[in-house]
Every structure is written in C-alpha cells, then in structure tokens.
Design an enzyme around this catalytic site. Structure first.
Site, PDB file in Angstrom:
ATOM      1  CG  ASP A  29      -0.223   0.196   2.533  1.00  0.00           C
ATOM      2  OD1 ASP A  29       1.022   0.266   2.535  1.00  0.00           O
ATOM      3  OD2 ASP A  29      -0.896   0.283   3.572  1.00  0.00           O
ATOM      4  CG  ASP A  47       1.456   3.268   4.542  1.00  0.00           C
ATOM      5  OD1 ASP A  47       0.318   2.833   4.776  1.00  0.00           O
ATOM      6  OD2 ASP A  47       2.433   2.524   4.274  1.00  0.00           O
ATOM      7  CG  ASP A  99      -3.523   3.123   5.358  1.00  0.00           C
ATOM      8  OD1 ASP A  99      -4.651   2.862   4.902  1.00  0.00           O
ATOM      9  OD2 ASP A  99      -2.964   2.444   6.231  1.00  0.00           O
TER      10      ASP A  99
HETATM   11  P1  UTP Z   1       2.169  -1.027   6.607  1.00  0.00           P
HETATM   12  O1  UTP Z   1       1.256  -2.121   7.045  1.00  0.00           O
HETATM   13  O2  UTP Z   1       1.699  -0.184   5.494  1.00  0.00           O
HETATM   14  O3  UTP Z   1       3.559  -1.713   6.294  1.00  0.00           O
HETATM   15  O4  UTP Z   1       2.441  -0.137   7.880  1.00  0.00           O
HETATM   16  P2  UTP Z   1       4.781  -1.223   5.413  1.00  0.00           P
HETATM   17  O5  UTP Z   1       5.971  -1.294   6.258  1.00  0.00           O
HETATM   18  O6  UTP Z   1       4.467   0.098   4.768  1.00  0.00           O
HETATM   19  O7  UTP Z   1       4.923  -2.320   4.331  1.00  0.00           O
HETATM   20  P3  UTP Z   1       3.969  -2.613   3.073  1.00  0.00           P
HETATM   21  O8  UTP Z   1       2.884  -1.587   3.056  1.00  0.00           O
HETATM   22  O9  UTP Z   1       3.451  -3.989   3.307  1.00  0.00           O
HETATM   23  O10 UTP Z   1       4.807  -2.538   1.881  1.00  0.00           O
HETATM   24  C1  UTP Z   1       3.336   0.944   7.883  1.00  0.00           C
HETATM   25  C2  UTP Z   1       3.570   1.391   9.268  1.00  0.00           C
HETATM   26  O11 UTP Z   1       2.422   2.012   9.793  1.00  0.00           O
HETATM   27  C3  UTP Z   1       2.105   1.476  11.044  1.00  0.00           C
HETATM   28  C4  UTP Z   1       2.721   0.121  11.091  1.00  0.00           C
HETATM   29  O12 UTP Z   1       3.094  -0.209  12.391  1.00  0.00           O
HETATM   30  C5  UTP Z   1       3.907   0.250  10.198  1.00  0.00           C
HETATM   31  O13 UTP Z   1       5.013   0.578  10.974  1.00  0.00           O
HETATM   32  N1  UTP Z   1       0.651   1.350  11.194  1.00  0.00           N
HETATM   33  C6  UTP Z   1      -0.083   0.724  10.238  1.00  0.00           C
HETATM   34  C7  UTP Z   1       0.052   1.838  12.307  1.00  0.00           C
HETATM   35  O14 UTP Z   1       0.713   2.397  13.184  1.00  0.00           O
HETATM   36  N2  UTP Z   1      -1.292   1.675  12.473  1.00  0.00           N
HETATM   37  C8  UTP Z   1      -2.049   1.055  11.543  1.00  0.00           C
HETATM   38  O15 UTP Z   1      -3.269   0.927  11.730  1.00  0.00           O
HETATM   39  C9  UTP Z   1      -1.418   0.564  10.386  1.00  0.00           C
HETATM   40 MN    MN Z   2       2.607   0.488   3.767  1.00  0.00          MN
END
Ligand code: UTP
Ligand code: MN
Length: 508
Positions: free
Chosen positions: A335, A337, A432
């Site tokens: 995703d 973020d 996100d």
């Molecule tokens: P992601 O699940 O998007 O992972 O969370 P990522 O590291 O970007 O890897 P991809 O997306 O699988 O490539 C990103 C960060 O946001 C935090 C997670 O802890 C992670 O460190 N996060 C995610 C939150 O704090 N709360 C949430 O509800 C979701």
């Molecule tokens: Mn992510």
C-alpha cells in the site's frame, strides 16, 4: 535426573542437612541463592524442601548439585559463584521453576530447557557478546538483542533462512499464535542484520533471539537445502486458504477462520458462496487481483502527486510525507502510506473529509472509509499499556490509479503503466492517509515508518528498559510521571537512550 559429570555424593553426616526429616534423595543437594529471592522466602522454601525430604545446604560447597535462584540471570549467578571462588561446572544452575515442579512432583524432576538458567537472559539483557572466529582469530562481536538497537538495511544475505522463518511466523499468526509468530520474526530479524550469509551453525552460537525451534529450521536448511516443516506448512490446506482469505482487504483472522471452517478455501469459492460481505470486503474482493500486485515506487510517486495536490488545495501549507515501507527505501509495497500535518496546530482538523470529497469528485477513489481522531491525552499518562493501535484521523482507501494518461485537473508526470500501444492502464491501489496534530508529528512519523517489528521492538524497549510508554502519539515517562516532548525522530531516540537509526536502516 540429568547425570552430572562430577557429582560428589555428599556424606550423610553433613551439618547442613536437615536434622529432623529423613533425606529421601541423597544424590541431590540443593542450594538456594538468597540474591533477589530474599532471606525470608529462602527460609520458607528451605523448610518446605526439607519437609518434603529434599536436602538443602545453607552454604555453597562442592557437594551441591543444584543451585536454585529466582529472578536472576545466568551470568549474574555464575559471576556470584565465581566471586565465591567456586567451580561452575559442578552444579546445575536452575530457575525456581525447577524447584516448584519438583516439590509438586514430590521428587527431583528432570531438568527441562525452561528450567535452565541461560548464559544471558535475552528478555532482560540488551546486548549479547558473541564469539566469532574470523581467519582463525577469535573476536568478540556484540549483537544487540532488540531490533531497534540494530541497523537493518534492505540487503539481506540470509533470505533462504529468513523466508523460512517468516513463513512459520505467518503460519503461527494465522493460527492465532502471535507469541510464536513474534519469536520467529525476532529470529529472522537477527539473521537479516548479519553482515554475511550463514554457512555454519557455529556462526549462530550466542546470537540473541534464536530459539531451539528457529535453530532447528536453519540447521535443516543448511543440511538438506530445505526445512521439512516449512515445506509441509506450505502444502497445508489451512495455511494456503487462510493466506488467501486474510489477503483480501477487509477480511480479518476471525472471518477467514469461520469461512475456512465453512469450507471456503479460495476466492472462487467465496465469490460463489453467497456470503454477505461488508463494504470493505466487497471492495477487497472486487479488486482482489489488483491489490495483490505489488505497488512500485513509480506508482507510489504518482499517488503522492495526486495526494499532495489535493491536500494543498484544501489546506495550503500542509506537510505531506510518504511513510511506511517506501520511506524506508523499499522499491515496492502493498500500500502507500501518507502522513499529513499542518504547522499551525488545529488547522489539520477535518482536512481528511475535504481531501476525500475532492478526490471523490475527481473520481480517484474506488473505496474509502474515514475514521475521526479519537486520541485523548491524559495527565496521568496512557491508560493502557503501549499498543500498536493509534487514534489519528485516518482514511483507508482504494485509489483508482490511471497511469499513462493525462489527469484533470492535475497533470500526472509519470507513465509507468502504459501498455505497448501507448494506452493508459488502470488499476486499484491501497492508500492510507493519516492526519497528525503538529505537536505529535515526530511520534506519528516514527510510528508510521515501520517496519512493524521495528515499532514493536521500540515499544518493548521503551517499556522494559526505560519504564516509558511509547505510541504514535506520545512518549510518557512513568518514573517522572510526565510526557516527553519531541519535534524530531532523533529526539525520540535520544529520550529512549538509543542511537538514532535512519528509516533505511529500520528494515527489520
Ligand atoms: P504497513 O502495514 O503499510 O507496512 O504499515 P509497510 O511497512 O508500509 O509495508 P507494506 O505496506 O506492506 O509494503 C506501515 C507502518 O504504519 C504502522 C505500522 O506499524 C507500520 O510501521 N501502522 C499501520 C500503524 O501504526 N497503524 C495502523 O493501523 C497501520
Ligand atoms: Mn505500507
């Protein structure tokens, strides 16, 4: 009983033995270490042992077969014994658990792995000295026990082992066993941080976080090229089905498990099952194939342009930062973020709703669900233990990404998705959007940059080593009874007495 190499059978006339109750196990002589146990508990336990026919010596001597300690690290007990001038090889060093098990059983029980005092208690200690030999020379290298103390880049020389351990972690989590999952993840993280490929089990001696199970998996791979456990897990019907079902956006463990027990094992069966799906699951199923495709950095940049434009139009002066895996330098992700804030605290309130309306009007959104900010800062500190849940205003959405075509009103500069005939291609992408008040933005940035394991380790470090509570909103010092301010990630690491680790080195 585990036989001892140099056990001495004590003379029954020892002045230390209980005078009143007959000793039932003359081969076993206990010594209870007072350190951390306290003298009254030691006296109580000594009496209890003697009543049950165990022999207990008041002082340590060569005749002692079992040294029992409570809340002590193996290293500390050894250091203490050495300071008393004792040879360490003569007695078993066991934890109080061995004694309580033995008292319950009414006889000295076998020493299990969990009874042993290990060289260092990794859950307590923060570093592990490791002996490695390079070029015949033995050097001491320190491997920190917490992943947030280590630098972990994207270059991993041990993927053959980490892939295996992470698959077992995933399987454990899909079975609801998060504890075991975390143990495998921590083991894999240690291997990721090693500068070279592991070719010999001896290399792993003394490495932190590698339990018996993980070591067995690694040994299997070293000896046969594969881990039998991993291979059979991959073949397992439940693992395969749960992986597919929980891979659908909007589907959690509980739902997937129920579906699996109802005989649904794949997307096709779900589509034809007549199940009622909620809005998120409907979108997840409709865009399943697209959402399974990794997102490239080029695609993330296209989304970044669209989001930046929409946010600036609705709230000029905002700061939009790409976070998550892409901020750590990942070339792809599941995703995209974004963290949004505004230097004038309060201006950011409600911005998500406006941005979402705008993006919807521009036909960029296939799905969106906005949640409002629910964070409440209490003067007494965080109510519950630090958790990974945060309370920011947030929008979970699915974008319609059109690449290779000019967008209105904002021109899209990149065209990575153009097909061979130059036509635009469309696809769904998970995005996100998170909004943070400016005063919390350093914590939000740190919390949303990941990796997930890095975040968990930071919180564990804060709680266990610093008596602090870290979240994506704040850092609370329990000793001082106050929140610690930070304007940058560097300041947060400093508050935690950790060396600063840049995002690219948080790929644990
Ligand atoms: P992601 O699940 O998007 O992972 O969370 P990522 O590291 O970007 O890897 P991809 O997306 O699988 O490539 C990103 C960060 O946001 C935090 C997670 O802890 C992670 O460190 N996060 C995610 C939150 O704090 N709360 C949430 O509800 C979701
Ligand atoms: Mn992510």
């Amino acid at each position: 009983m585990v036989p001892l190499k140099r056990r001495k059978v004590p003379s029954s006339a020892s002045s230390d033995s209980s005078p009143d109750v007959a000793c039932k196990f003359p081969q076993v002589v206990l010594f209870l270490l007072e350190r951390k146990m306290g003298s009254s508990r030691r006296t109580f336990l000594t009496d209890l042992c003697r009543k049950k026919g165990f022999r207990v010596n008041e002082t340590f001597s060569e005749s002692v077969t079992h040294v029992i300690s409570e809340k002590n690290k193996g290293d500390d007990v050894r250091r203490w014994l050495r300071s008393q001038g004792h040879d360490l090889t003569i007695a078993h060093l066991v934890d109080i658990g061995w004694l309580t098990d033995s008292l319950r059983a009414g006889h000295p029980v076998d020493i299990l792995e969990g009874h042993k005092l290990h060289t260092t208690d990794y859950t307590q200690s923060t570093h592990k000295e490791q002996l490695t030999s390079s070029g015949g020379e033995v050097t001491t290298r320190s491997i920190p026990a917490y992943a947030c103390q280590r630098r972990t880049t994207l270059s991993n020389r041990n993927t053959i082992f980490t892939d295996a351990l992470l698959l077992l972690a995933e399987n454990a989590e899909l079975s609801g066993d998060d504890g075991r999952g975390l143990a495998f993840r921590r083991g894999a993280a240690v291997l990721k941080a090693l500068p070279e490929a592991v070719t010999d089990m001896r290399r792993l001696r003394g490495c932190p976080c590698l339990g018996e199970h993980s070591l067995r998996v690694i040994q299997d791979i070293l000896e046969t090229g594969v881990s039998r456990e991993v291979e059979s897990t991959k073949q397992s019907e439940r693992y395969q089905a749960m992986k597919v079902l929980t891979g659908i956006f909007g589907v959690g463990l509980k739902t997937a498990d129920q579906w699996f027990r109802d005989g649904i094992q794949n997307i096709h069966q779900l589509r034809h099952s007549g199940r009622t799906l909620n809005r998120a699951q409907q979108a997840g199923l409709a865009h399943y194939d697209d959402l399974m495709q990794p997102i490239t950095k080029a695609e993330a940049d296209v989304i970044a342009n669209i989001v930046e434009e929409a946010v600036q139009a609705e709230l000029p002066g905002s700061q939009v930062t790409l976070v998550g895996g892409f901020r750590r330098g990942n070339p792809s992700g599941h995703d995209v973020d974004f963290l949004i804030t505004h230097p004038q605290e309060g201006r950011e309130e409600g911005v998500i709703a406006k941005v979402v309306s705008r993006l919807e009007a521009q036909d960029f959104l296939l799905y969106q669900k906005t949640t409002r900010n629910s964070y409440m800062k209490s003067n007494d500190g965080p109510a519950r233990p630090a958790s990974s849940m945060d309370h920011f205003e947030r929008c979970l959405c699915i974008f319609r990404l059109t690449t290779g075509e000019q967008h209105e009103p904002k021109a899209c500069t990149q065209a990575p998705g153009e097909d061979s005939e130059g036509r635009a291609s469309k696809r769904a992408v998970r995005v996100d959007l998170v909004v943070s008040p400016f005063s919390q933005v350093a914590f939000a940035l740190l919390g949303w940059t990941g990796s997930k394991l890095f975040e968990r380790e930071l919180r564990r470090w804060a709680t266990r080593e610093k008596n602090m509570s870290l979240s994506s909103h704040a850092l609370y010092d329990n000793k001082q009874g106050r929140y610690l301010k930070a304007a940058t990630e560097e300041e947060i690491f400093a508050h935690l007495s950790l060396d600063y680790i840049p995002p690219s080195d948080r790929n644990t």
